[in-house]
Design an enzyme around this catalytic site. Structure first.
Site, PDB file in Angstrom:
ATOM      1  N   ASP A  66      -7.309   4.397   0.060  1.00 34.58           N
ATOM      2  CA  ASP A  66      -6.792   5.712   0.445  1.00 34.58           C
ATOM      3  C   ASP A  66      -7.908   6.746   0.525  1.00 34.58           C
ATOM      4  OD1 ASP A  66      -7.282   5.673  -2.280  1.00 34.58           O
ATOM      5  OD2 ASP A  66      -5.229   6.045  -2.886  1.00 34.58           O
ATOM      6  N   ASN A 135       3.232   7.843 -12.444  1.00 32.30           N
ATOM      7  CA  ASN A 135       4.573   7.816 -11.838  1.00 32.30           C
ATOM      8  C   ASN A 135       4.822   6.525 -11.055  1.00 32.30           C
ATOM      9  OD1 ASN A 135       3.049   8.112  -9.547  1.00 32.30           O
ATOM     10  ND2 ASN A 135       3.897  10.087  -8.921  1.00 32.30           N
ATOM     11  N   HIS A 137       2.753   5.059  -8.818  1.00 36.57           N
ATOM     12  CA  HIS A 137       2.197   4.921  -7.466  1.00 36.57           C
ATOM     13  C   HIS A 137       1.029   3.935  -7.440  1.00 36.57           C
ATOM     14  CE1 HIS A 137      -0.662   8.522  -8.284  1.00 36.57           C
ATOM     15  NE2 HIS A 137      -1.475   7.546  -7.939  1.00 36.57           N
ATOM     16  N   GLU A 142       3.431   7.365  -3.146  1.00 37.46           N
ATOM     17  CA  GLU A 142       4.193   8.076  -4.164  1.00 37.46           C
ATOM     18  C   GLU A 142       5.634   7.553  -4.214  1.00 37.46           C
ATOM     19  OE1 GLU A 142       2.620   9.683  -6.232  1.00 37.46           O
ATOM     20  OE2 GLU A 142       1.676  11.529  -5.518  1.00 37.46           O
TER      21      GLU A 142
HETATM   22  C1  GLP Z   1      -5.117   7.940  -7.993  1.00 42.03           C
HETATM   23  C2  GLP Z   1      -5.460   6.869  -6.928  1.00 42.03           C
HETATM   24  C3  GLP Z   1      -4.931   5.524  -7.319  1.00 42.03           C
HETATM   25  C4  GLP Z   1      -5.141   5.313  -8.794  1.00 42.03           C
HETATM   26  C5  GLP Z   1      -4.286   6.253  -9.570  1.00 42.03           C
HETATM   27  C6  GLP Z   1      -4.555   6.233 -11.051  1.00 42.03           C
HETATM   28  O1  GLP Z   1      -4.461   9.045  -7.539  1.00 42.03           O
HETATM   29  N1  GLP Z   1      -5.088   7.160  -5.594  1.00 42.03           N
HETATM   30  O2  GLP Z   1      -5.559   4.507  -6.556  1.00 42.03           O
HETATM   31  O3  GLP Z   1      -4.764   4.007  -9.170  1.00 42.03           O
HETATM   32  O4  GLP Z   1      -4.285   7.546  -9.044  1.00 42.03           O
HETATM   33  O5  GLP Z   1      -5.761   6.857 -11.365  1.00 42.03           O
HETATM   34  P1  GLP Z   1      -6.576   6.547 -12.675  1.00 42.03           P
HETATM   35  O6  GLP Z   1      -7.027   5.138 -12.569  1.00 42.03           O
HETATM   36  O7  GLP Z   1      -7.710   7.510 -12.705  1.00 42.03           O
HETATM   37  O8  GLP Z   1      -5.626   6.748 -13.807  1.00 42.03           O
END
Ligand code: GLP
Length: 260
Positions: A66, A135, A137, A142
Site C-alpha cells: 500500500d 481494527n 485491517h 479497513e
Molecule cells: C499500517 C499498515 C499495515 C500494518 C498496520 C499495523 O497502517 N498499512 O500494513 O500492518 O498498519 O501497523 P504496525 O505494524 O506498525 O502496528
C-alpha cells in the site's frame, strides 16, 4: 493455517525472516513486503542473512501492499521511502525491482489498475508478509473492505489515522486520509501469507482474524480462506486466542517432513 506462538517478539521476527529467506532461496520471482513496525524484525533477519553472505535478492521483484495518497516522493513516511530506508537499501535489491502503488499519480484509479497489472505481469508473489491493524485491517483494507477487492483507493478510519500519527510527529493533521492498497483479493493471490503480530494491542485483532467469523468487518479474517497461511505471534498477541494449547501442540508435534 498454522499458528506459531514464539517466546518473544524478537523470536517472531527472526522466524518470519527465515521463512521469507527460504522462499527467496527456493527461487521466488517476487515477494510481497509490508510497512508498519510489525515486519521490522523480519527485515532485520533478512539483512543479517544477506550480510552473512547467505542470501541474495538479485533478480527478485518486491511489491509493497500500500501507499499513502498525496505524500511527496521521498517523504520519510511514504511507504516507498520507508521500505527503502528500513530494508531494501540494506540488501542487494535494486530500486527498479521494488514496486509500490503511485500515490502521487494524476489519475489514481489508473495507478491502481497499473499496479495490479505489474503484479500480474511479474507472476505470482511467493510469500506476502503482513502486519495487522488493531481494527483487523491488512494492507490498508479497513473494516468493510470487500473480501475480493483489488488494488483501489481506501479512506482511512479515524482509528488507523490515530494509530499512525506516531510516524507523523504525533500530529494527526499530517496523516493522509486516503491510500492506495492492494485489495483482499490481490493479497490472497500470493502463494503463502505470513502474518506477524506482536504486543497486547494486537491480541483482540489476532483472535478475531483467526478464530472469529469470516467478515468484511475483520478484513484479516480473509486468511481463513487461503490454503497456505502462517501466523506468528508473541505471547502478548496470543493472549485472546482460545485454542492456544492446540496451536502449541501442533507446532511441537510437527512432522519433520513438514516445512513452513
Ligand atoms: C499500517 C499498515 C499495515 C500494518 C498496520 C499495523 O497502517 N498499512 O500494513 O500492518 O498498519 O501497523 P504496525 O505494524 O506498525 O502496528
Amino acid at each position: 493455517m498454522e499458528l506459531v506462538i514464539t517466546d518473544s517478539a524478537a523470536d517472531a521476527g527472526v522466524l518470519a525472516g527465515r521463512i521469507m529467506a527460504d522462499h527467496v532461496r527456493r527461487g521466488a520471482r517476487a515477494i510481497g513486503l509490508a510497512t508498519g513496525s510489525s515486519p521490522l524484525g523480519a527485515y532485520r533477519e533478512l539483512i543479517r542473512q544477506y550480510q552473512a553472505g547467505d542470501l541474495s535478492f538479485a533478480g527478485v521483484q518486491a511489491f509493497l501492499l500500500d501507499e499513502y495518497i498525496g505524500l511527496p516522493p521521498g517523504h520519510p513516511q511514504s511507504y516507498a521511502q520507508f521500505i527503502r530506508d528500513e530494508f531494501t537499501s540494506h540488501v542487494d535489491f535494486t530500486d527498479e525491482n521494488v514496486h509500490s502503488p503511485d500515490g502521487n499519480a494524476a489519475d489514481i484509479p489508473a495507478a491502481a489498475a497499473d499496479y495490479e497489472r505489474s503484479i500480474a505481469e511479474t507472476g505470482r508473489i511467493s510469500v506476502q508478509i503482513l502486519g495487522i491493524g488493531a481494527n483487523g485491517h491488512i494492507g490498508f483494507n479497513e473494516p468493510g473492505s470487500s473480501l475480493r477487492s483489488r488494488t483501489r483507493v481506501k479512506t482511512l478510519t479515524p482509528k488507523t489515522r490515530e494509530d499512525n500519527a506516531r510516524f507523523f510527529e504525533d500530529d494527526l493533521t499530517q496523516v493522509p486520509t486516503h491510500v492506495l492498497t492492494q485489495g483482499l483479493g490481490t493479497i490472497s493471490d500470493a502463494d503463502h501469507l505470513l502474518m506477524i503480530a506482536t504486543g497486547a494491542g494486537k491480541a483482540d485483532a489476532v483472535a478475531a482474524a483467526v478464530e472469529g467469523p469470516l467478515s468484511a468487518f475483520c478484513p484479516a479474517s480473509i486468511l481463513q480462506m487461503h490454503p497456505h497461511v502462517t501466523v506468528i505471534v508473541d505471547p502478548a498477541a496470543a493472549a485472546s486466542l482460545k485454542a492456544v494449547d492446540y496451536y502449541r501442540f501442533a507446532v511441537q508435534n510437527k512432522p519433520t517432513w513438514q516445512t513452513f
